[in-house]
Design a protein around this motif. Structure first.
Motif, short mmCIF file in Angstrom:
data_model
loop_
_atom_site.label_atom_id
_atom_site.label_comp_id
_atom_site.label_asym_id
_atom_site.label_seq_id
_atom_site.Cartn_x
_atom_site.Cartn_y
_atom_site.Cartn_z
N LYS A 135 0.84 -1.20 0.00
CA LYS A 135 0.00 0.00 0.00
C LYS A 135 0.88 1.25 0.00
CE LYS A 135 -3.60 2.42 2.58
NZ LYS A 135 -4.40 2.49 3.82
N HIS A 136 1.94 1.25 0.86
CA HIS A 136 2.87 2.37 0.90
C HIS A 136 3.54 2.57 -0.46
CE1 HIS A 136 2.63 3.47 5.07
NE2 HIS A 136 2.96 2.27 5.50
N LYS A 137 3.91 1.47 -1.10
CA LYS A 137 4.56 1.54 -2.41
C LYS A 137 3.62 2.17 -3.43
CE LYS A 137 6.48 -1.23 -6.16
NZ LYS A 137 5.61 -0.59 -7.16
N ALA A 138 2.37 1.72 -3.47
CA ALA A 138 1.40 2.26 -4.42
C ALA A 138 1.18 3.76 -4.20
CB ALA A 138 0.07 1.51 -4.29
N GLU A 139 1.12 4.16 -2.94
CA GLU A 139 0.92 5.57 -2.62
C GLU A 139 2.13 6.40 -3.04
OE1 GLU A 139 0.14 5.51 1.55
OE2 GLU A 139 -1.98 4.94 1.30
N LEU A 140 3.32 5.85 -2.79
CA LEU A 140 4.54 6.57 -3.17
C LEU A 140 4.65 6.66 -4.69
CD1 LEU A 140 7.22 7.90 -2.32
CD2 LEU A 140 8.28 5.66 -2.48
N LEU A 182 5.09 10.10 -6.82
CA LEU A 182 6.21 10.34 -7.74
C LEU A 182 5.74 10.62 -9.15
CD1 LEU A 182 8.79 7.68 -6.47
CD2 LEU A 182 8.85 10.17 -6.15
N ARG A 183 4.66 9.95 -9.56
CA ARG A 183 4.09 10.23 -10.89
C ARG A 183 3.61 11.67 -10.97
NH1 ARG A 183 2.57 4.71 -11.17
NH2 ARG A 183 0.76 5.02 -9.82
N ASN A 215 13.26 10.34 9.85
CA ASN A 215 13.02 10.88 8.51
C ASN A 215 11.91 10.09 7.81
OD1 ASN A 215 13.35 11.32 5.56
ND2 ASN A 215 15.10 12.54 6.19
N ARG A 216 10.73 10.69 7.72
CA ARG A 216 9.54 10.00 7.19
C ARG A 216 9.69 9.66 5.72
NH1 ARG A 216 5.32 11.70 4.52
NH2 ARG A 216 5.90 13.89 4.78
N LEU A 217 10.23 10.58 4.93
CA LEU A 217 10.36 10.35 3.49
C LEU A 217 11.28 9.17 3.18
CD1 LEU A 217 10.62 14.04 2.22
CD2 LEU A 217 8.65 12.51 2.04
N ALA A 218 12.41 9.13 3.88
CA ALA A 218 13.36 8.02 3.68
C ALA A 218 12.74 6.71 4.13
CB ALA A 218 14.65 8.30 4.44
N SER A 219 11.97 6.76 5.22
CA SER A 219 11.31 5.55 5.73
C SER A 219 10.30 5.02 4.74
CB SER A 219 10.64 5.87 7.06
OG SER A 219 10.02 4.72 7.59
N GLU A 220 9.51 5.91 4.14
CA GLU A 220 8.51 5.52 3.14
C GLU A 220 9.19 4.91 1.91
OE1 GLU A 220 6.24 8.99 2.27
OE2 GLU A 220 4.95 8.80 4.04
N LEU A 221 10.26 5.55 1.48
CA LEU A 221 10.98 5.06 0.30
C LEU A 221 11.63 3.71 0.59
CD1 LEU A 221 11.79 5.69 -2.60
CD2 LEU A 221 13.77 6.95 -1.72
N HIS A 222 12.12 3.54 1.80
CA HIS A 222 12.73 2.27 2.22
C HIS A 222 11.70 1.14 2.17
CE1 HIS A 222 14.47 -0.61 5.22
NE2 HIS A 222 15.54 -0.33 4.53
N LEU A 223 10.51 1.38 2.71
CA LEU A 223 9.44 0.38 2.68
C LEU A 223 9.04 0.05 1.25
CD1 LEU A 223 7.08 1.54 5.58
CD2 LEU A 223 8.39 -0.57 5.48
N ALA A 224 8.94 1.10 0.42
CA ALA A 224 8.56 0.89 -0.99
C ALA A 224 9.61 0.06 -1.71
CB ALA A 224 8.39 2.25 -1.68
N ILE A 240 11.53 -2.31 -0.41
CA ILE A 240 11.37 -3.69 0.02
C ILE A 240 10.22 -4.35 -0.74
CG2 ILE A 240 10.76 -5.20 1.96
CD1 ILE A 240 12.15 -3.10 3.79
N ALA A 241 9.09 -3.63 -0.82
CA ALA A 241 7.91 -4.16 -1.52
C ALA A 241 8.19 -4.33 -3.01
CB ALA A 241 6.73 -3.22 -1.31
N ALA A 242 8.85 -3.35 -3.61
CA ALA A 242 9.14 -3.40 -5.05
C ALA A 242 10.08 -4.56 -5.37
CB ALA A 242 9.76 -2.08 -5.51
N LYS A 243 11.08 -4.76 -4.51
CA LYS A 243 12.04 -5.87 -4.73
C LYS A 243 11.33 -7.21 -4.64
CE LYS A 243 16.39 -7.42 -5.02
NZ LYS A 243 16.23 -8.85 -4.85
N GLU A 244 10.42 -7.35 -3.67
CA GLU A 244 9.67 -8.60 -3.51
C GLU A 244 8.80 -8.86 -4.74
OE1 GLU A 244 7.50 -8.38 0.12
OE2 GLU A 244 9.25 -8.82 1.37
N GLN A 245 8.13 -7.81 -5.21
CA GLN A 245 7.27 -7.95 -6.39
C GLN A 245 8.09 -8.32 -7.62
OE1 GLN A 245 5.26 -4.13 -6.45
NE2 GLN A 245 3.48 -4.95 -5.36
N LYS A 246 9.26 -7.71 -7.75
CA LYS A 246 10.15 -8.01 -8.88
C LYS A 246 10.64 -9.45 -8.82
CE LYS A 246 14.23 -6.14 -11.25
NZ LYS A 246 15.29 -5.10 -11.20
#
Length: 196
Positions: A42-47, A51-52, A145-154, A156-162
């Motif tokens: 969910k965090h990845k989709a929101e991020l 970014l788009r 740092n919230r932005l870095a934390s969000e990007l970090h979570l995204a 992890i999720a993106a790598k798993e999906q890949k």
């Protein structure tokens, strides 16, 4: 601030202890992992949506580039590179990383912002491992740092999906290869049968 702690005292009974101010709750690790992954996706989709929407237009990039040329300064260079780090063009993303890393080496005052911009560009390039490393470097200095934390979570999720997509492709390729071998073997058997 919330804290999760994984206990491995019993290999067959991993538990997560959730410490919230004034409370401690223990639950099965397996019951929480699914929710954690859903939250990451969910965090990845929101991020990705953010970014788009933040992708710069040609006009903005040209304006910032002209400003850099007319009034060269670390601040103007940073503004241009940081904007470039959200581009939809791979070449521009790589260029932004080069500029931002250069600013860090030159001792530019907003080091963490440069690191975050470079990490964002790496994420958009699909270089999730390197992006994750950059985020972790930021979080070591600024855990809040919230932005870095969000990007970090995204990341992890993106790598798993890949990894899941790659595994599916490998499995599909193996199935096709096996089917092809089967067909070739059947044809060869039929040809040999006719000869005899």
């Amino acid at each position: 601030q919330h804290y999760w702690k994984l206990h491995n005292n019993n290999k067959n009974n991993n538990t997560l202890t959730y410490n919230y101010p004034g409370t401690i709750t223990t639950t099965k690790a397996s019951s929480i992992m699914g929710k954690t992954k859903q939250a990451q996706y969910k965090h990845k989709a929101e991020l990705d949506d953010k970014l788009r929407m933040a992708a710069p237009t040609r006009e903005i990039l040209e304006e910032l580039a002209v400003t850099c040329a007319k009034e060269p300064s670390p601040q103007n260079t940073f503004q241009y590179a940081f904007c470039l780090s959200k581009s939809t063009q791979k070449s521009e993303l790589r260029y932004s990383i080069t500029i931002l890393d250069g600013l860090v080496k030159d001792g530019y005052e907003h080091q963490l912002d440069c690191m975050y911009g470079a990490a964002t560009a790496l994420y958009l390039l699909g270089e999730y491992d390197e992006c994750r490393t950059r985020c972790e470097n930021i979080l070591r200095s600024k855990p809040e740092n919230r932005l870095a934390s969000e990007l970090h979570l995204a990341c992890i999720a993106a790598k798993e999906q890949k990894d899941i997509e790659n595994a599916k492709k490998v499995a599909l390729g193996g199935a096709v290869a096996a089917a092809t071998v089967g067909v070739i073997g059947a044809v060869a058997s039929a040809v040999l049968a006719k000869k005899h």
